[in-house]
Design an enzyme around this catalytic site. Structure first.
Site, PDB file in Angstrom:
ATOM      1  N   ASN A   9     -18.016 -15.660 -18.323  1.00 29.72           N
ATOM      2  CA  ASN A   9     -18.097 -14.658 -19.393  1.00 29.72           C
ATOM      3  C   ASN A   9     -18.754 -15.340 -20.589  1.00 29.72           C
ATOM      4  O   ASN A   9     -18.114 -16.097 -21.304  1.00 29.72           O
ATOM      5  CB  ASN A   9     -16.689 -14.170 -19.748  1.00 29.72           C
ATOM      6  CG  ASN A   9     -16.672 -13.280 -20.975  1.00 29.72           C
ATOM      7  OD1 ASN A   9     -17.729 -12.791 -21.408  1.00 29.72           O
ATOM      8  ND2 ASN A   9     -15.503 -13.068 -21.543  1.00 29.72           N
ATOM      9  N   LYS A  11     -19.755 -14.098 -23.281  1.00 29.56           N
ATOM     10  CA  LYS A  11     -19.430 -13.452 -24.564  1.00 29.56           C
ATOM     11  C   LYS A  11     -20.716 -13.239 -25.374  1.00 29.56           C
ATOM     12  O   LYS A  11     -21.771 -13.013 -24.794  1.00 29.56           O
ATOM     13  CB  LYS A  11     -18.397 -14.280 -25.333  1.00 29.56           C
ATOM     14  CG  LYS A  11     -17.207 -14.658 -24.455  1.00 29.56           C
ATOM     15  CD  LYS A  11     -16.035 -15.161 -25.225  1.00 29.56           C
ATOM     16  CE  LYS A  11     -14.968 -15.609 -24.256  1.00 29.56           C
ATOM     17  NZ  LYS A  11     -13.693 -15.888 -24.895  1.00 29.56           N
ATOM     18  N   HIS A  95     -11.274  -6.869 -21.458  1.00 25.95           N
ATOM     19  CA  HIS A  95     -11.108  -8.226 -21.969  1.00 25.95           C
ATOM     20  C   HIS A  95     -10.253  -8.182 -23.234  1.00 25.95           C
ATOM     21  O   HIS A  95     -10.354  -7.236 -24.025  1.00 25.95           O
ATOM     22  CB  HIS A  95     -12.473  -8.853 -22.272  1.00 25.95           C
ATOM     23  CG  HIS A  95     -12.359 -10.321 -22.554  1.00 25.95           C
ATOM     24  ND1 HIS A  95     -11.978 -10.794 -23.778  1.00 25.95           N
ATOM     25  CD2 HIS A  95     -12.522 -11.408 -21.766  1.00 25.95           C
ATOM     26  CE1 HIS A  95     -11.919 -12.126 -23.733  1.00 25.95           C
ATOM     27  NE2 HIS A  95     -12.254 -12.512 -22.516  1.00 25.95           N
ATOM     28  N   GLU A  97     -10.488  -9.581 -25.974  1.00 26.03           N
ATOM     29  CA  GLU A  97     -11.241  -9.449 -27.233  1.00 26.03           C
ATOM     30  C   GLU A  97     -11.616  -7.989 -27.486  1.00 26.03           C
ATOM     31  O   GLU A  97     -11.696  -7.553 -28.632  1.00 26.03           O
ATOM     32  CB  GLU A  97     -12.469 -10.376 -27.205  1.00 26.03           C
ATOM     33  CG  GLU A  97     -12.026 -11.838 -27.361  1.00 26.03           C
ATOM     34  CD  GLU A  97     -12.932 -12.863 -26.707  1.00 26.03           C
ATOM     35  OE1 GLU A  97     -14.079 -12.537 -26.368  1.00 26.03           O
ATOM     36  OE2 GLU A  97     -12.466 -14.009 -26.529  1.00 26.03           O
ATOM     37  N   GLU A 167      -5.421 -13.207 -17.856  1.00 21.74           N
ATOM     38  CA  GLU A 167      -5.857 -14.068 -18.943  1.00 21.74           C
ATOM     39  C   GLU A 167      -4.818 -14.035 -20.062  1.00 21.74           C
ATOM     40  O   GLU A 167      -4.843 -13.127 -20.912  1.00 21.74           O
ATOM     41  CB  GLU A 167      -7.191 -13.578 -19.502  1.00 21.74           C
ATOM     42  CG  GLU A 167      -8.310 -13.584 -18.478  1.00 21.74           C
ATOM     43  CD  GLU A 167      -9.670 -13.714 -19.144  1.00 21.74           C
ATOM     44  OE1 GLU A 167     -10.376 -14.675 -18.818  1.00 21.74           O
ATOM     45  OE2 GLU A 167     -10.025 -12.887 -19.995  1.00 21.74           O
ATOM     46  N   GLY A 173      -9.874 -19.477 -25.178  1.00 22.69           N
ATOM     47  CA  GLY A 173     -10.648 -20.142 -26.225  1.00 22.69           C
ATOM     48  C   GLY A 173      -9.825 -21.059 -27.116  1.00 22.69           C
ATOM     49  O   GLY A 173     -10.289 -21.475 -28.173  1.00 22.69           O
ATOM     50  N   SER A 212      -9.154 -21.104 -20.988  1.00 24.67           N
ATOM     51  CA  SER A 212      -9.432 -22.533 -21.147  1.00 24.67           C
ATOM     52  C   SER A 212      -9.469 -23.277 -19.815  1.00 24.67           C
ATOM     53  O   SER A 212      -9.009 -24.409 -19.701  1.00 24.67           O
ATOM     54  CB  SER A 212      -8.404 -23.173 -22.098  1.00 24.67           C
ATOM     55  OG  SER A 212      -8.490 -22.571 -23.386  1.00 24.67           O
TER      56      SER A 212
END
Ligand code: PEP
Length: 250
Positions: A9, A11, A95, A97, A167, A173, A212
């Site tokens: 991904n 991003k 996701h 985010e 996730e 991240g 991560s």
């Protein structure tokens, strides 16, 4: 046997030049990956570039999001059929985010999953708890709620046409990876939740871990019985790291 999948991904990262370099770096060594399936999800504008370079290779590509609509007056949106038009196999939906910064609800994510299937795309359906939710002991209820929203909308058969990515939001991240035991516990729970509806779908569906993941922790995570690969953010931007994870998934 579930074939492992490692999906990058990217991003909102890249430039024409950086994308060329990253794709070429992946293509140069992806032949060393024997069993895992490999995919990348660039920003929309770089998807044609990915298609041009990756067509005929072992690397699939996909989008990071899609509209629930197939076409029309929805400024700024990109539809599933458009992604399919550029050869995408996968599309990420839900996701964290997007759930956090764009307020995407469980219901909207489920609709996006359905829209992806209508366009012939394989959704990578992201679920996971925040740190507060984990600390409150709510991990299982959160992921159950997210999975159930999809099953309620489209049935377990629809879920079985996608890939799940667990996730934990606190691991994305942050450099703070779930331990293999922590991840396995939730993956096992998700699979058992799906099995309540269909043992067949539960046995066949791939559940990726994301958060991560790096070359040095990937093998131990993916060795867990219910972890079938990874959704990779930061480490997917360096060809060497991404390929290291792909090899670990073998
Ligand atoms: C992600 O955003 O899906 C992700 C897993 O990011 P990272 O690998 O950087 O934690």
């Amino acid at each position: 046997m579930r074939q492992p999948l490692v999906a990058g991904n990217w991003k909102m990262n890249g430039s024409r030049e950086a994308v060329t370099e990253l794709l070429d770096g992946i293509l140069a060594e992806v032949g060393q990956v024997k069993t895992a399936e490999v995919a990348v999800c660039p920003p929309f504008v770089y998807i044609p570039q990915a298609q041009e370079r990756l067509t005929g290779s072992a690397v699939a590509w996909g989008g990071q999001d899609l509209s629930v609509q197939a076409s029309g007056a929805y400024t700024g949106e990109v539809a599933g059929p458009m992604l399919a038009d550029f050869g995408c196999k996968y599309v990420i939906v839900g996701h964290s985010e997007r759930r956090t910064y764009h307020g995407e609800s469980d219901e909207l994510v489920a609709q996006k999953f359905q829209a992806a299937r209508r366009a012939g795309l394989v959704p990578i359906f992201c679920i996971g708890e925040t740190l507060d939710e984990r600390e409150a002991g709510a991990t299982e209820s959160v992921v159950a709620r997210q999975v159930d929203a999809l099953i309620q909308l489209g049935g377990v058969g629809l879920l079985g046409e996608g890939v799940i990515a667990y996730e934990p939001v606190w691991a994305i991240g942050t450099g703070r990876t779930a331990t293999p035991a922590q991840a396995q516990e939730v993956h096992g729970f998700i699979r058992s939740r799906v099995a309540q509806q269909s043992a067949e779908v539960a046995a066949g569906i791939r559940i990726l871990y994301g958060g991560s993941m790096k070359p040095d922790n990937a093998a131990e995570l993916i060795a867990q019985p219910d972890i079938d690969g990874g959704l990779i953010g930061g480490a997917s931007l360096k060809a060497g790291d991404f390929l290291g994870i792909c090899r670990a998934a073998d």
